[in-house]
Design an enzyme around this catalytic site. Structure first.
Site, mmCIF file in Angstrom:
data_model
loop_
_atom_site.group_PDB
_atom_site.id
_atom_site.type_symbol
_atom_site.label_atom_id
_atom_site.label_comp_id
_atom_site.label_asym_id
_atom_site.label_seq_id
_atom_site.Cartn_x
_atom_site.Cartn_y
_atom_site.Cartn_z
ATOM 1 N N GLU A 56 -0.365 -0.623 2.200
ATOM 2 C CA GLU A 56 0.089 -1.978 1.902
ATOM 3 C C GLU A 56 1.053 -2.477 2.975
ATOM 4 O O GLU A 56 0.978 -3.631 3.413
ATOM 5 C CB GLU A 56 0.765 -2.027 0.530
ATOM 6 N N THR A 110 4.913 -4.001 -3.036
ATOM 7 C CA THR A 110 4.817 -4.319 -4.471
ATOM 8 C C THR A 110 5.056 -3.118 -5.382
ATOM 9 O O THR A 110 5.189 -3.283 -6.594
ATOM 10 C CB THR A 110 3.435 -4.904 -4.808
ATOM 11 N N SER A 114 2.103 5.446 -4.553
ATOM 12 C CA SER A 114 3.508 5.055 -4.454
ATOM 13 C C SER A 114 4.115 4.792 -5.820
ATOM 14 O O SER A 114 5.190 5.299 -6.148
ATOM 15 C CB SER A 114 3.644 3.803 -3.576
#
Length: 318
Positions: A128, A166, A225
């Site tokens: 990401e 995020t 994550s």
């Protein structure tokens, strides 16, 4: 001897993961195998293996897909250069980037275009983060920790904004933002925080349940994550916690002296893995397996526009 297992709520699949997995499944049904997927569609080994068994081929780079093939971009997002290289190879691309990640990409482009240096709070090397930095590589600086925020040096008068990955720890991110605000009072913030609702909700659920458990098992893969953050949240509170891919990773020594175990799962872990863990405890005589609380998430995302168009065209021709 474990007497009780409490199940965190919410847990498991978020809307972005559900959308990404469904995208690959529908692409396989519509186009037939093989369907190429750049990187892991979501960070879960079980999901990847299941899709591979159905004909998905996971590649590290779009150059590994044959020219003209159909390729799906993962939920974590990709840099603009990936789109460009894919187009040059004539690939039929389906972008399964989570809409909440796309929102961060849009912010990065907008801030950079307006002359801001953009601080991206995130983890180096995470897909990401790689994709987001690719939106404006000359304008984005990565900050991974409070220490990085303290050491950040910028020219006087630099216009500064921040965005975040995020899937971060909510508490740790707030600490980093506090340092940035203290050191750079004029820093521009997103109108709404970037950490996604599912990440925040799952961390909140662990905190709510923590006082009632002695051990937390987090179901998720090691490269997830948000799953790793759940382990950290529990440990920061003082609750022993372990990340497991499935029930086969449970070490019975962890359960010594433990009467109440909490179970949760990261946003990319399917619910069937929770059931398998519950069955593991049932085999060992645990009958009290109950949700701690029931919290519904009603967020849904539409399928990628490329796939919706293709499926609608196919329906019209039937």
């Amino acid at each position: 001897m474990v007497k009780r297992v409490l199940l965190a709520s919410p847990r498991g699949y978020c809307a972005g993961v559900e959308r990404a997995v469904e995208t690959v499944e529908l692409a396989l049904e519509h186009y037939g195998a093989p369907i190429y997927v750049r990187k892991q569609i979501v960070h879960n080994a079980h999901v990847v293996r299941d899709l591979e068994a159905r004909g998905a081929v996971f590649v590290e780079d779009e150059s590994e897909a044959p020219e003209g093939a159909t390729i799906v971009f993962s939920a974590h997002g990709v840099a603009p250069t990936v789109h460009a290289r894919s187009a040059a190879r004539g690939l039929n691309t389906i972008d399964a980037t989570c809409p909440l990640v796309t929102k961060v990409h849009v912010q990065a482009r907008r801030y950079a275009a307006d002359g801001y240096t953009v601080v991206l709070i995130g983890h180096a090397g995470h897909e990401e983060v790689v994709g987001t930095m690719g939106e404006a590589p000359e304008s984005i600086v990565l900050v991974e920790s409070v220490g990085d925020a303290e050491r950040l040096e910028l020219a006087e008068g630099t216009k500064l904004a921040y965005i975040t990955q995020t899937t971060l720890s909510v508490d740790e991110t707030l600490e980093i933002i506090a340092v940035l605000r203290r050191r750079f009072p004029q820093i521009y913030a997103p109108k709404k925080e970037d950490i996604c609702y599912a990440t925040s909700n799952r961390q909140w659920a662990v905190k709510e349940m923590a006082e009632h458990i002695q051990l937390l098992l987090v179901i998720g893969s090691s490269n997830s994550s948000n799953s790793n953050r759940l382990v950290e949240v529990a440990r920061d509170i003082g609750v022993a916690s372990y990340l497991i891919d499935d029930e086969s990773d449970i070490d019975e020594r962890w359960l010594d002296g433990v009467e109440v175990v909490g179970v949760t799962s990261g946003a990319s872990a399917p619910e069937k893995l929770v059931e398998r863990v519950c069955d593991w405890f049932r085999v060992r005589g645990v009958t009290d397996i109950t949700p701690y609380r029931m919290v519904d998430e009603d967020v849904t995302f539409k399928l990628p526009v490329e796939l919706r168009r293709e499926l609608a065209l196919a329906d019209s021709q039937r």
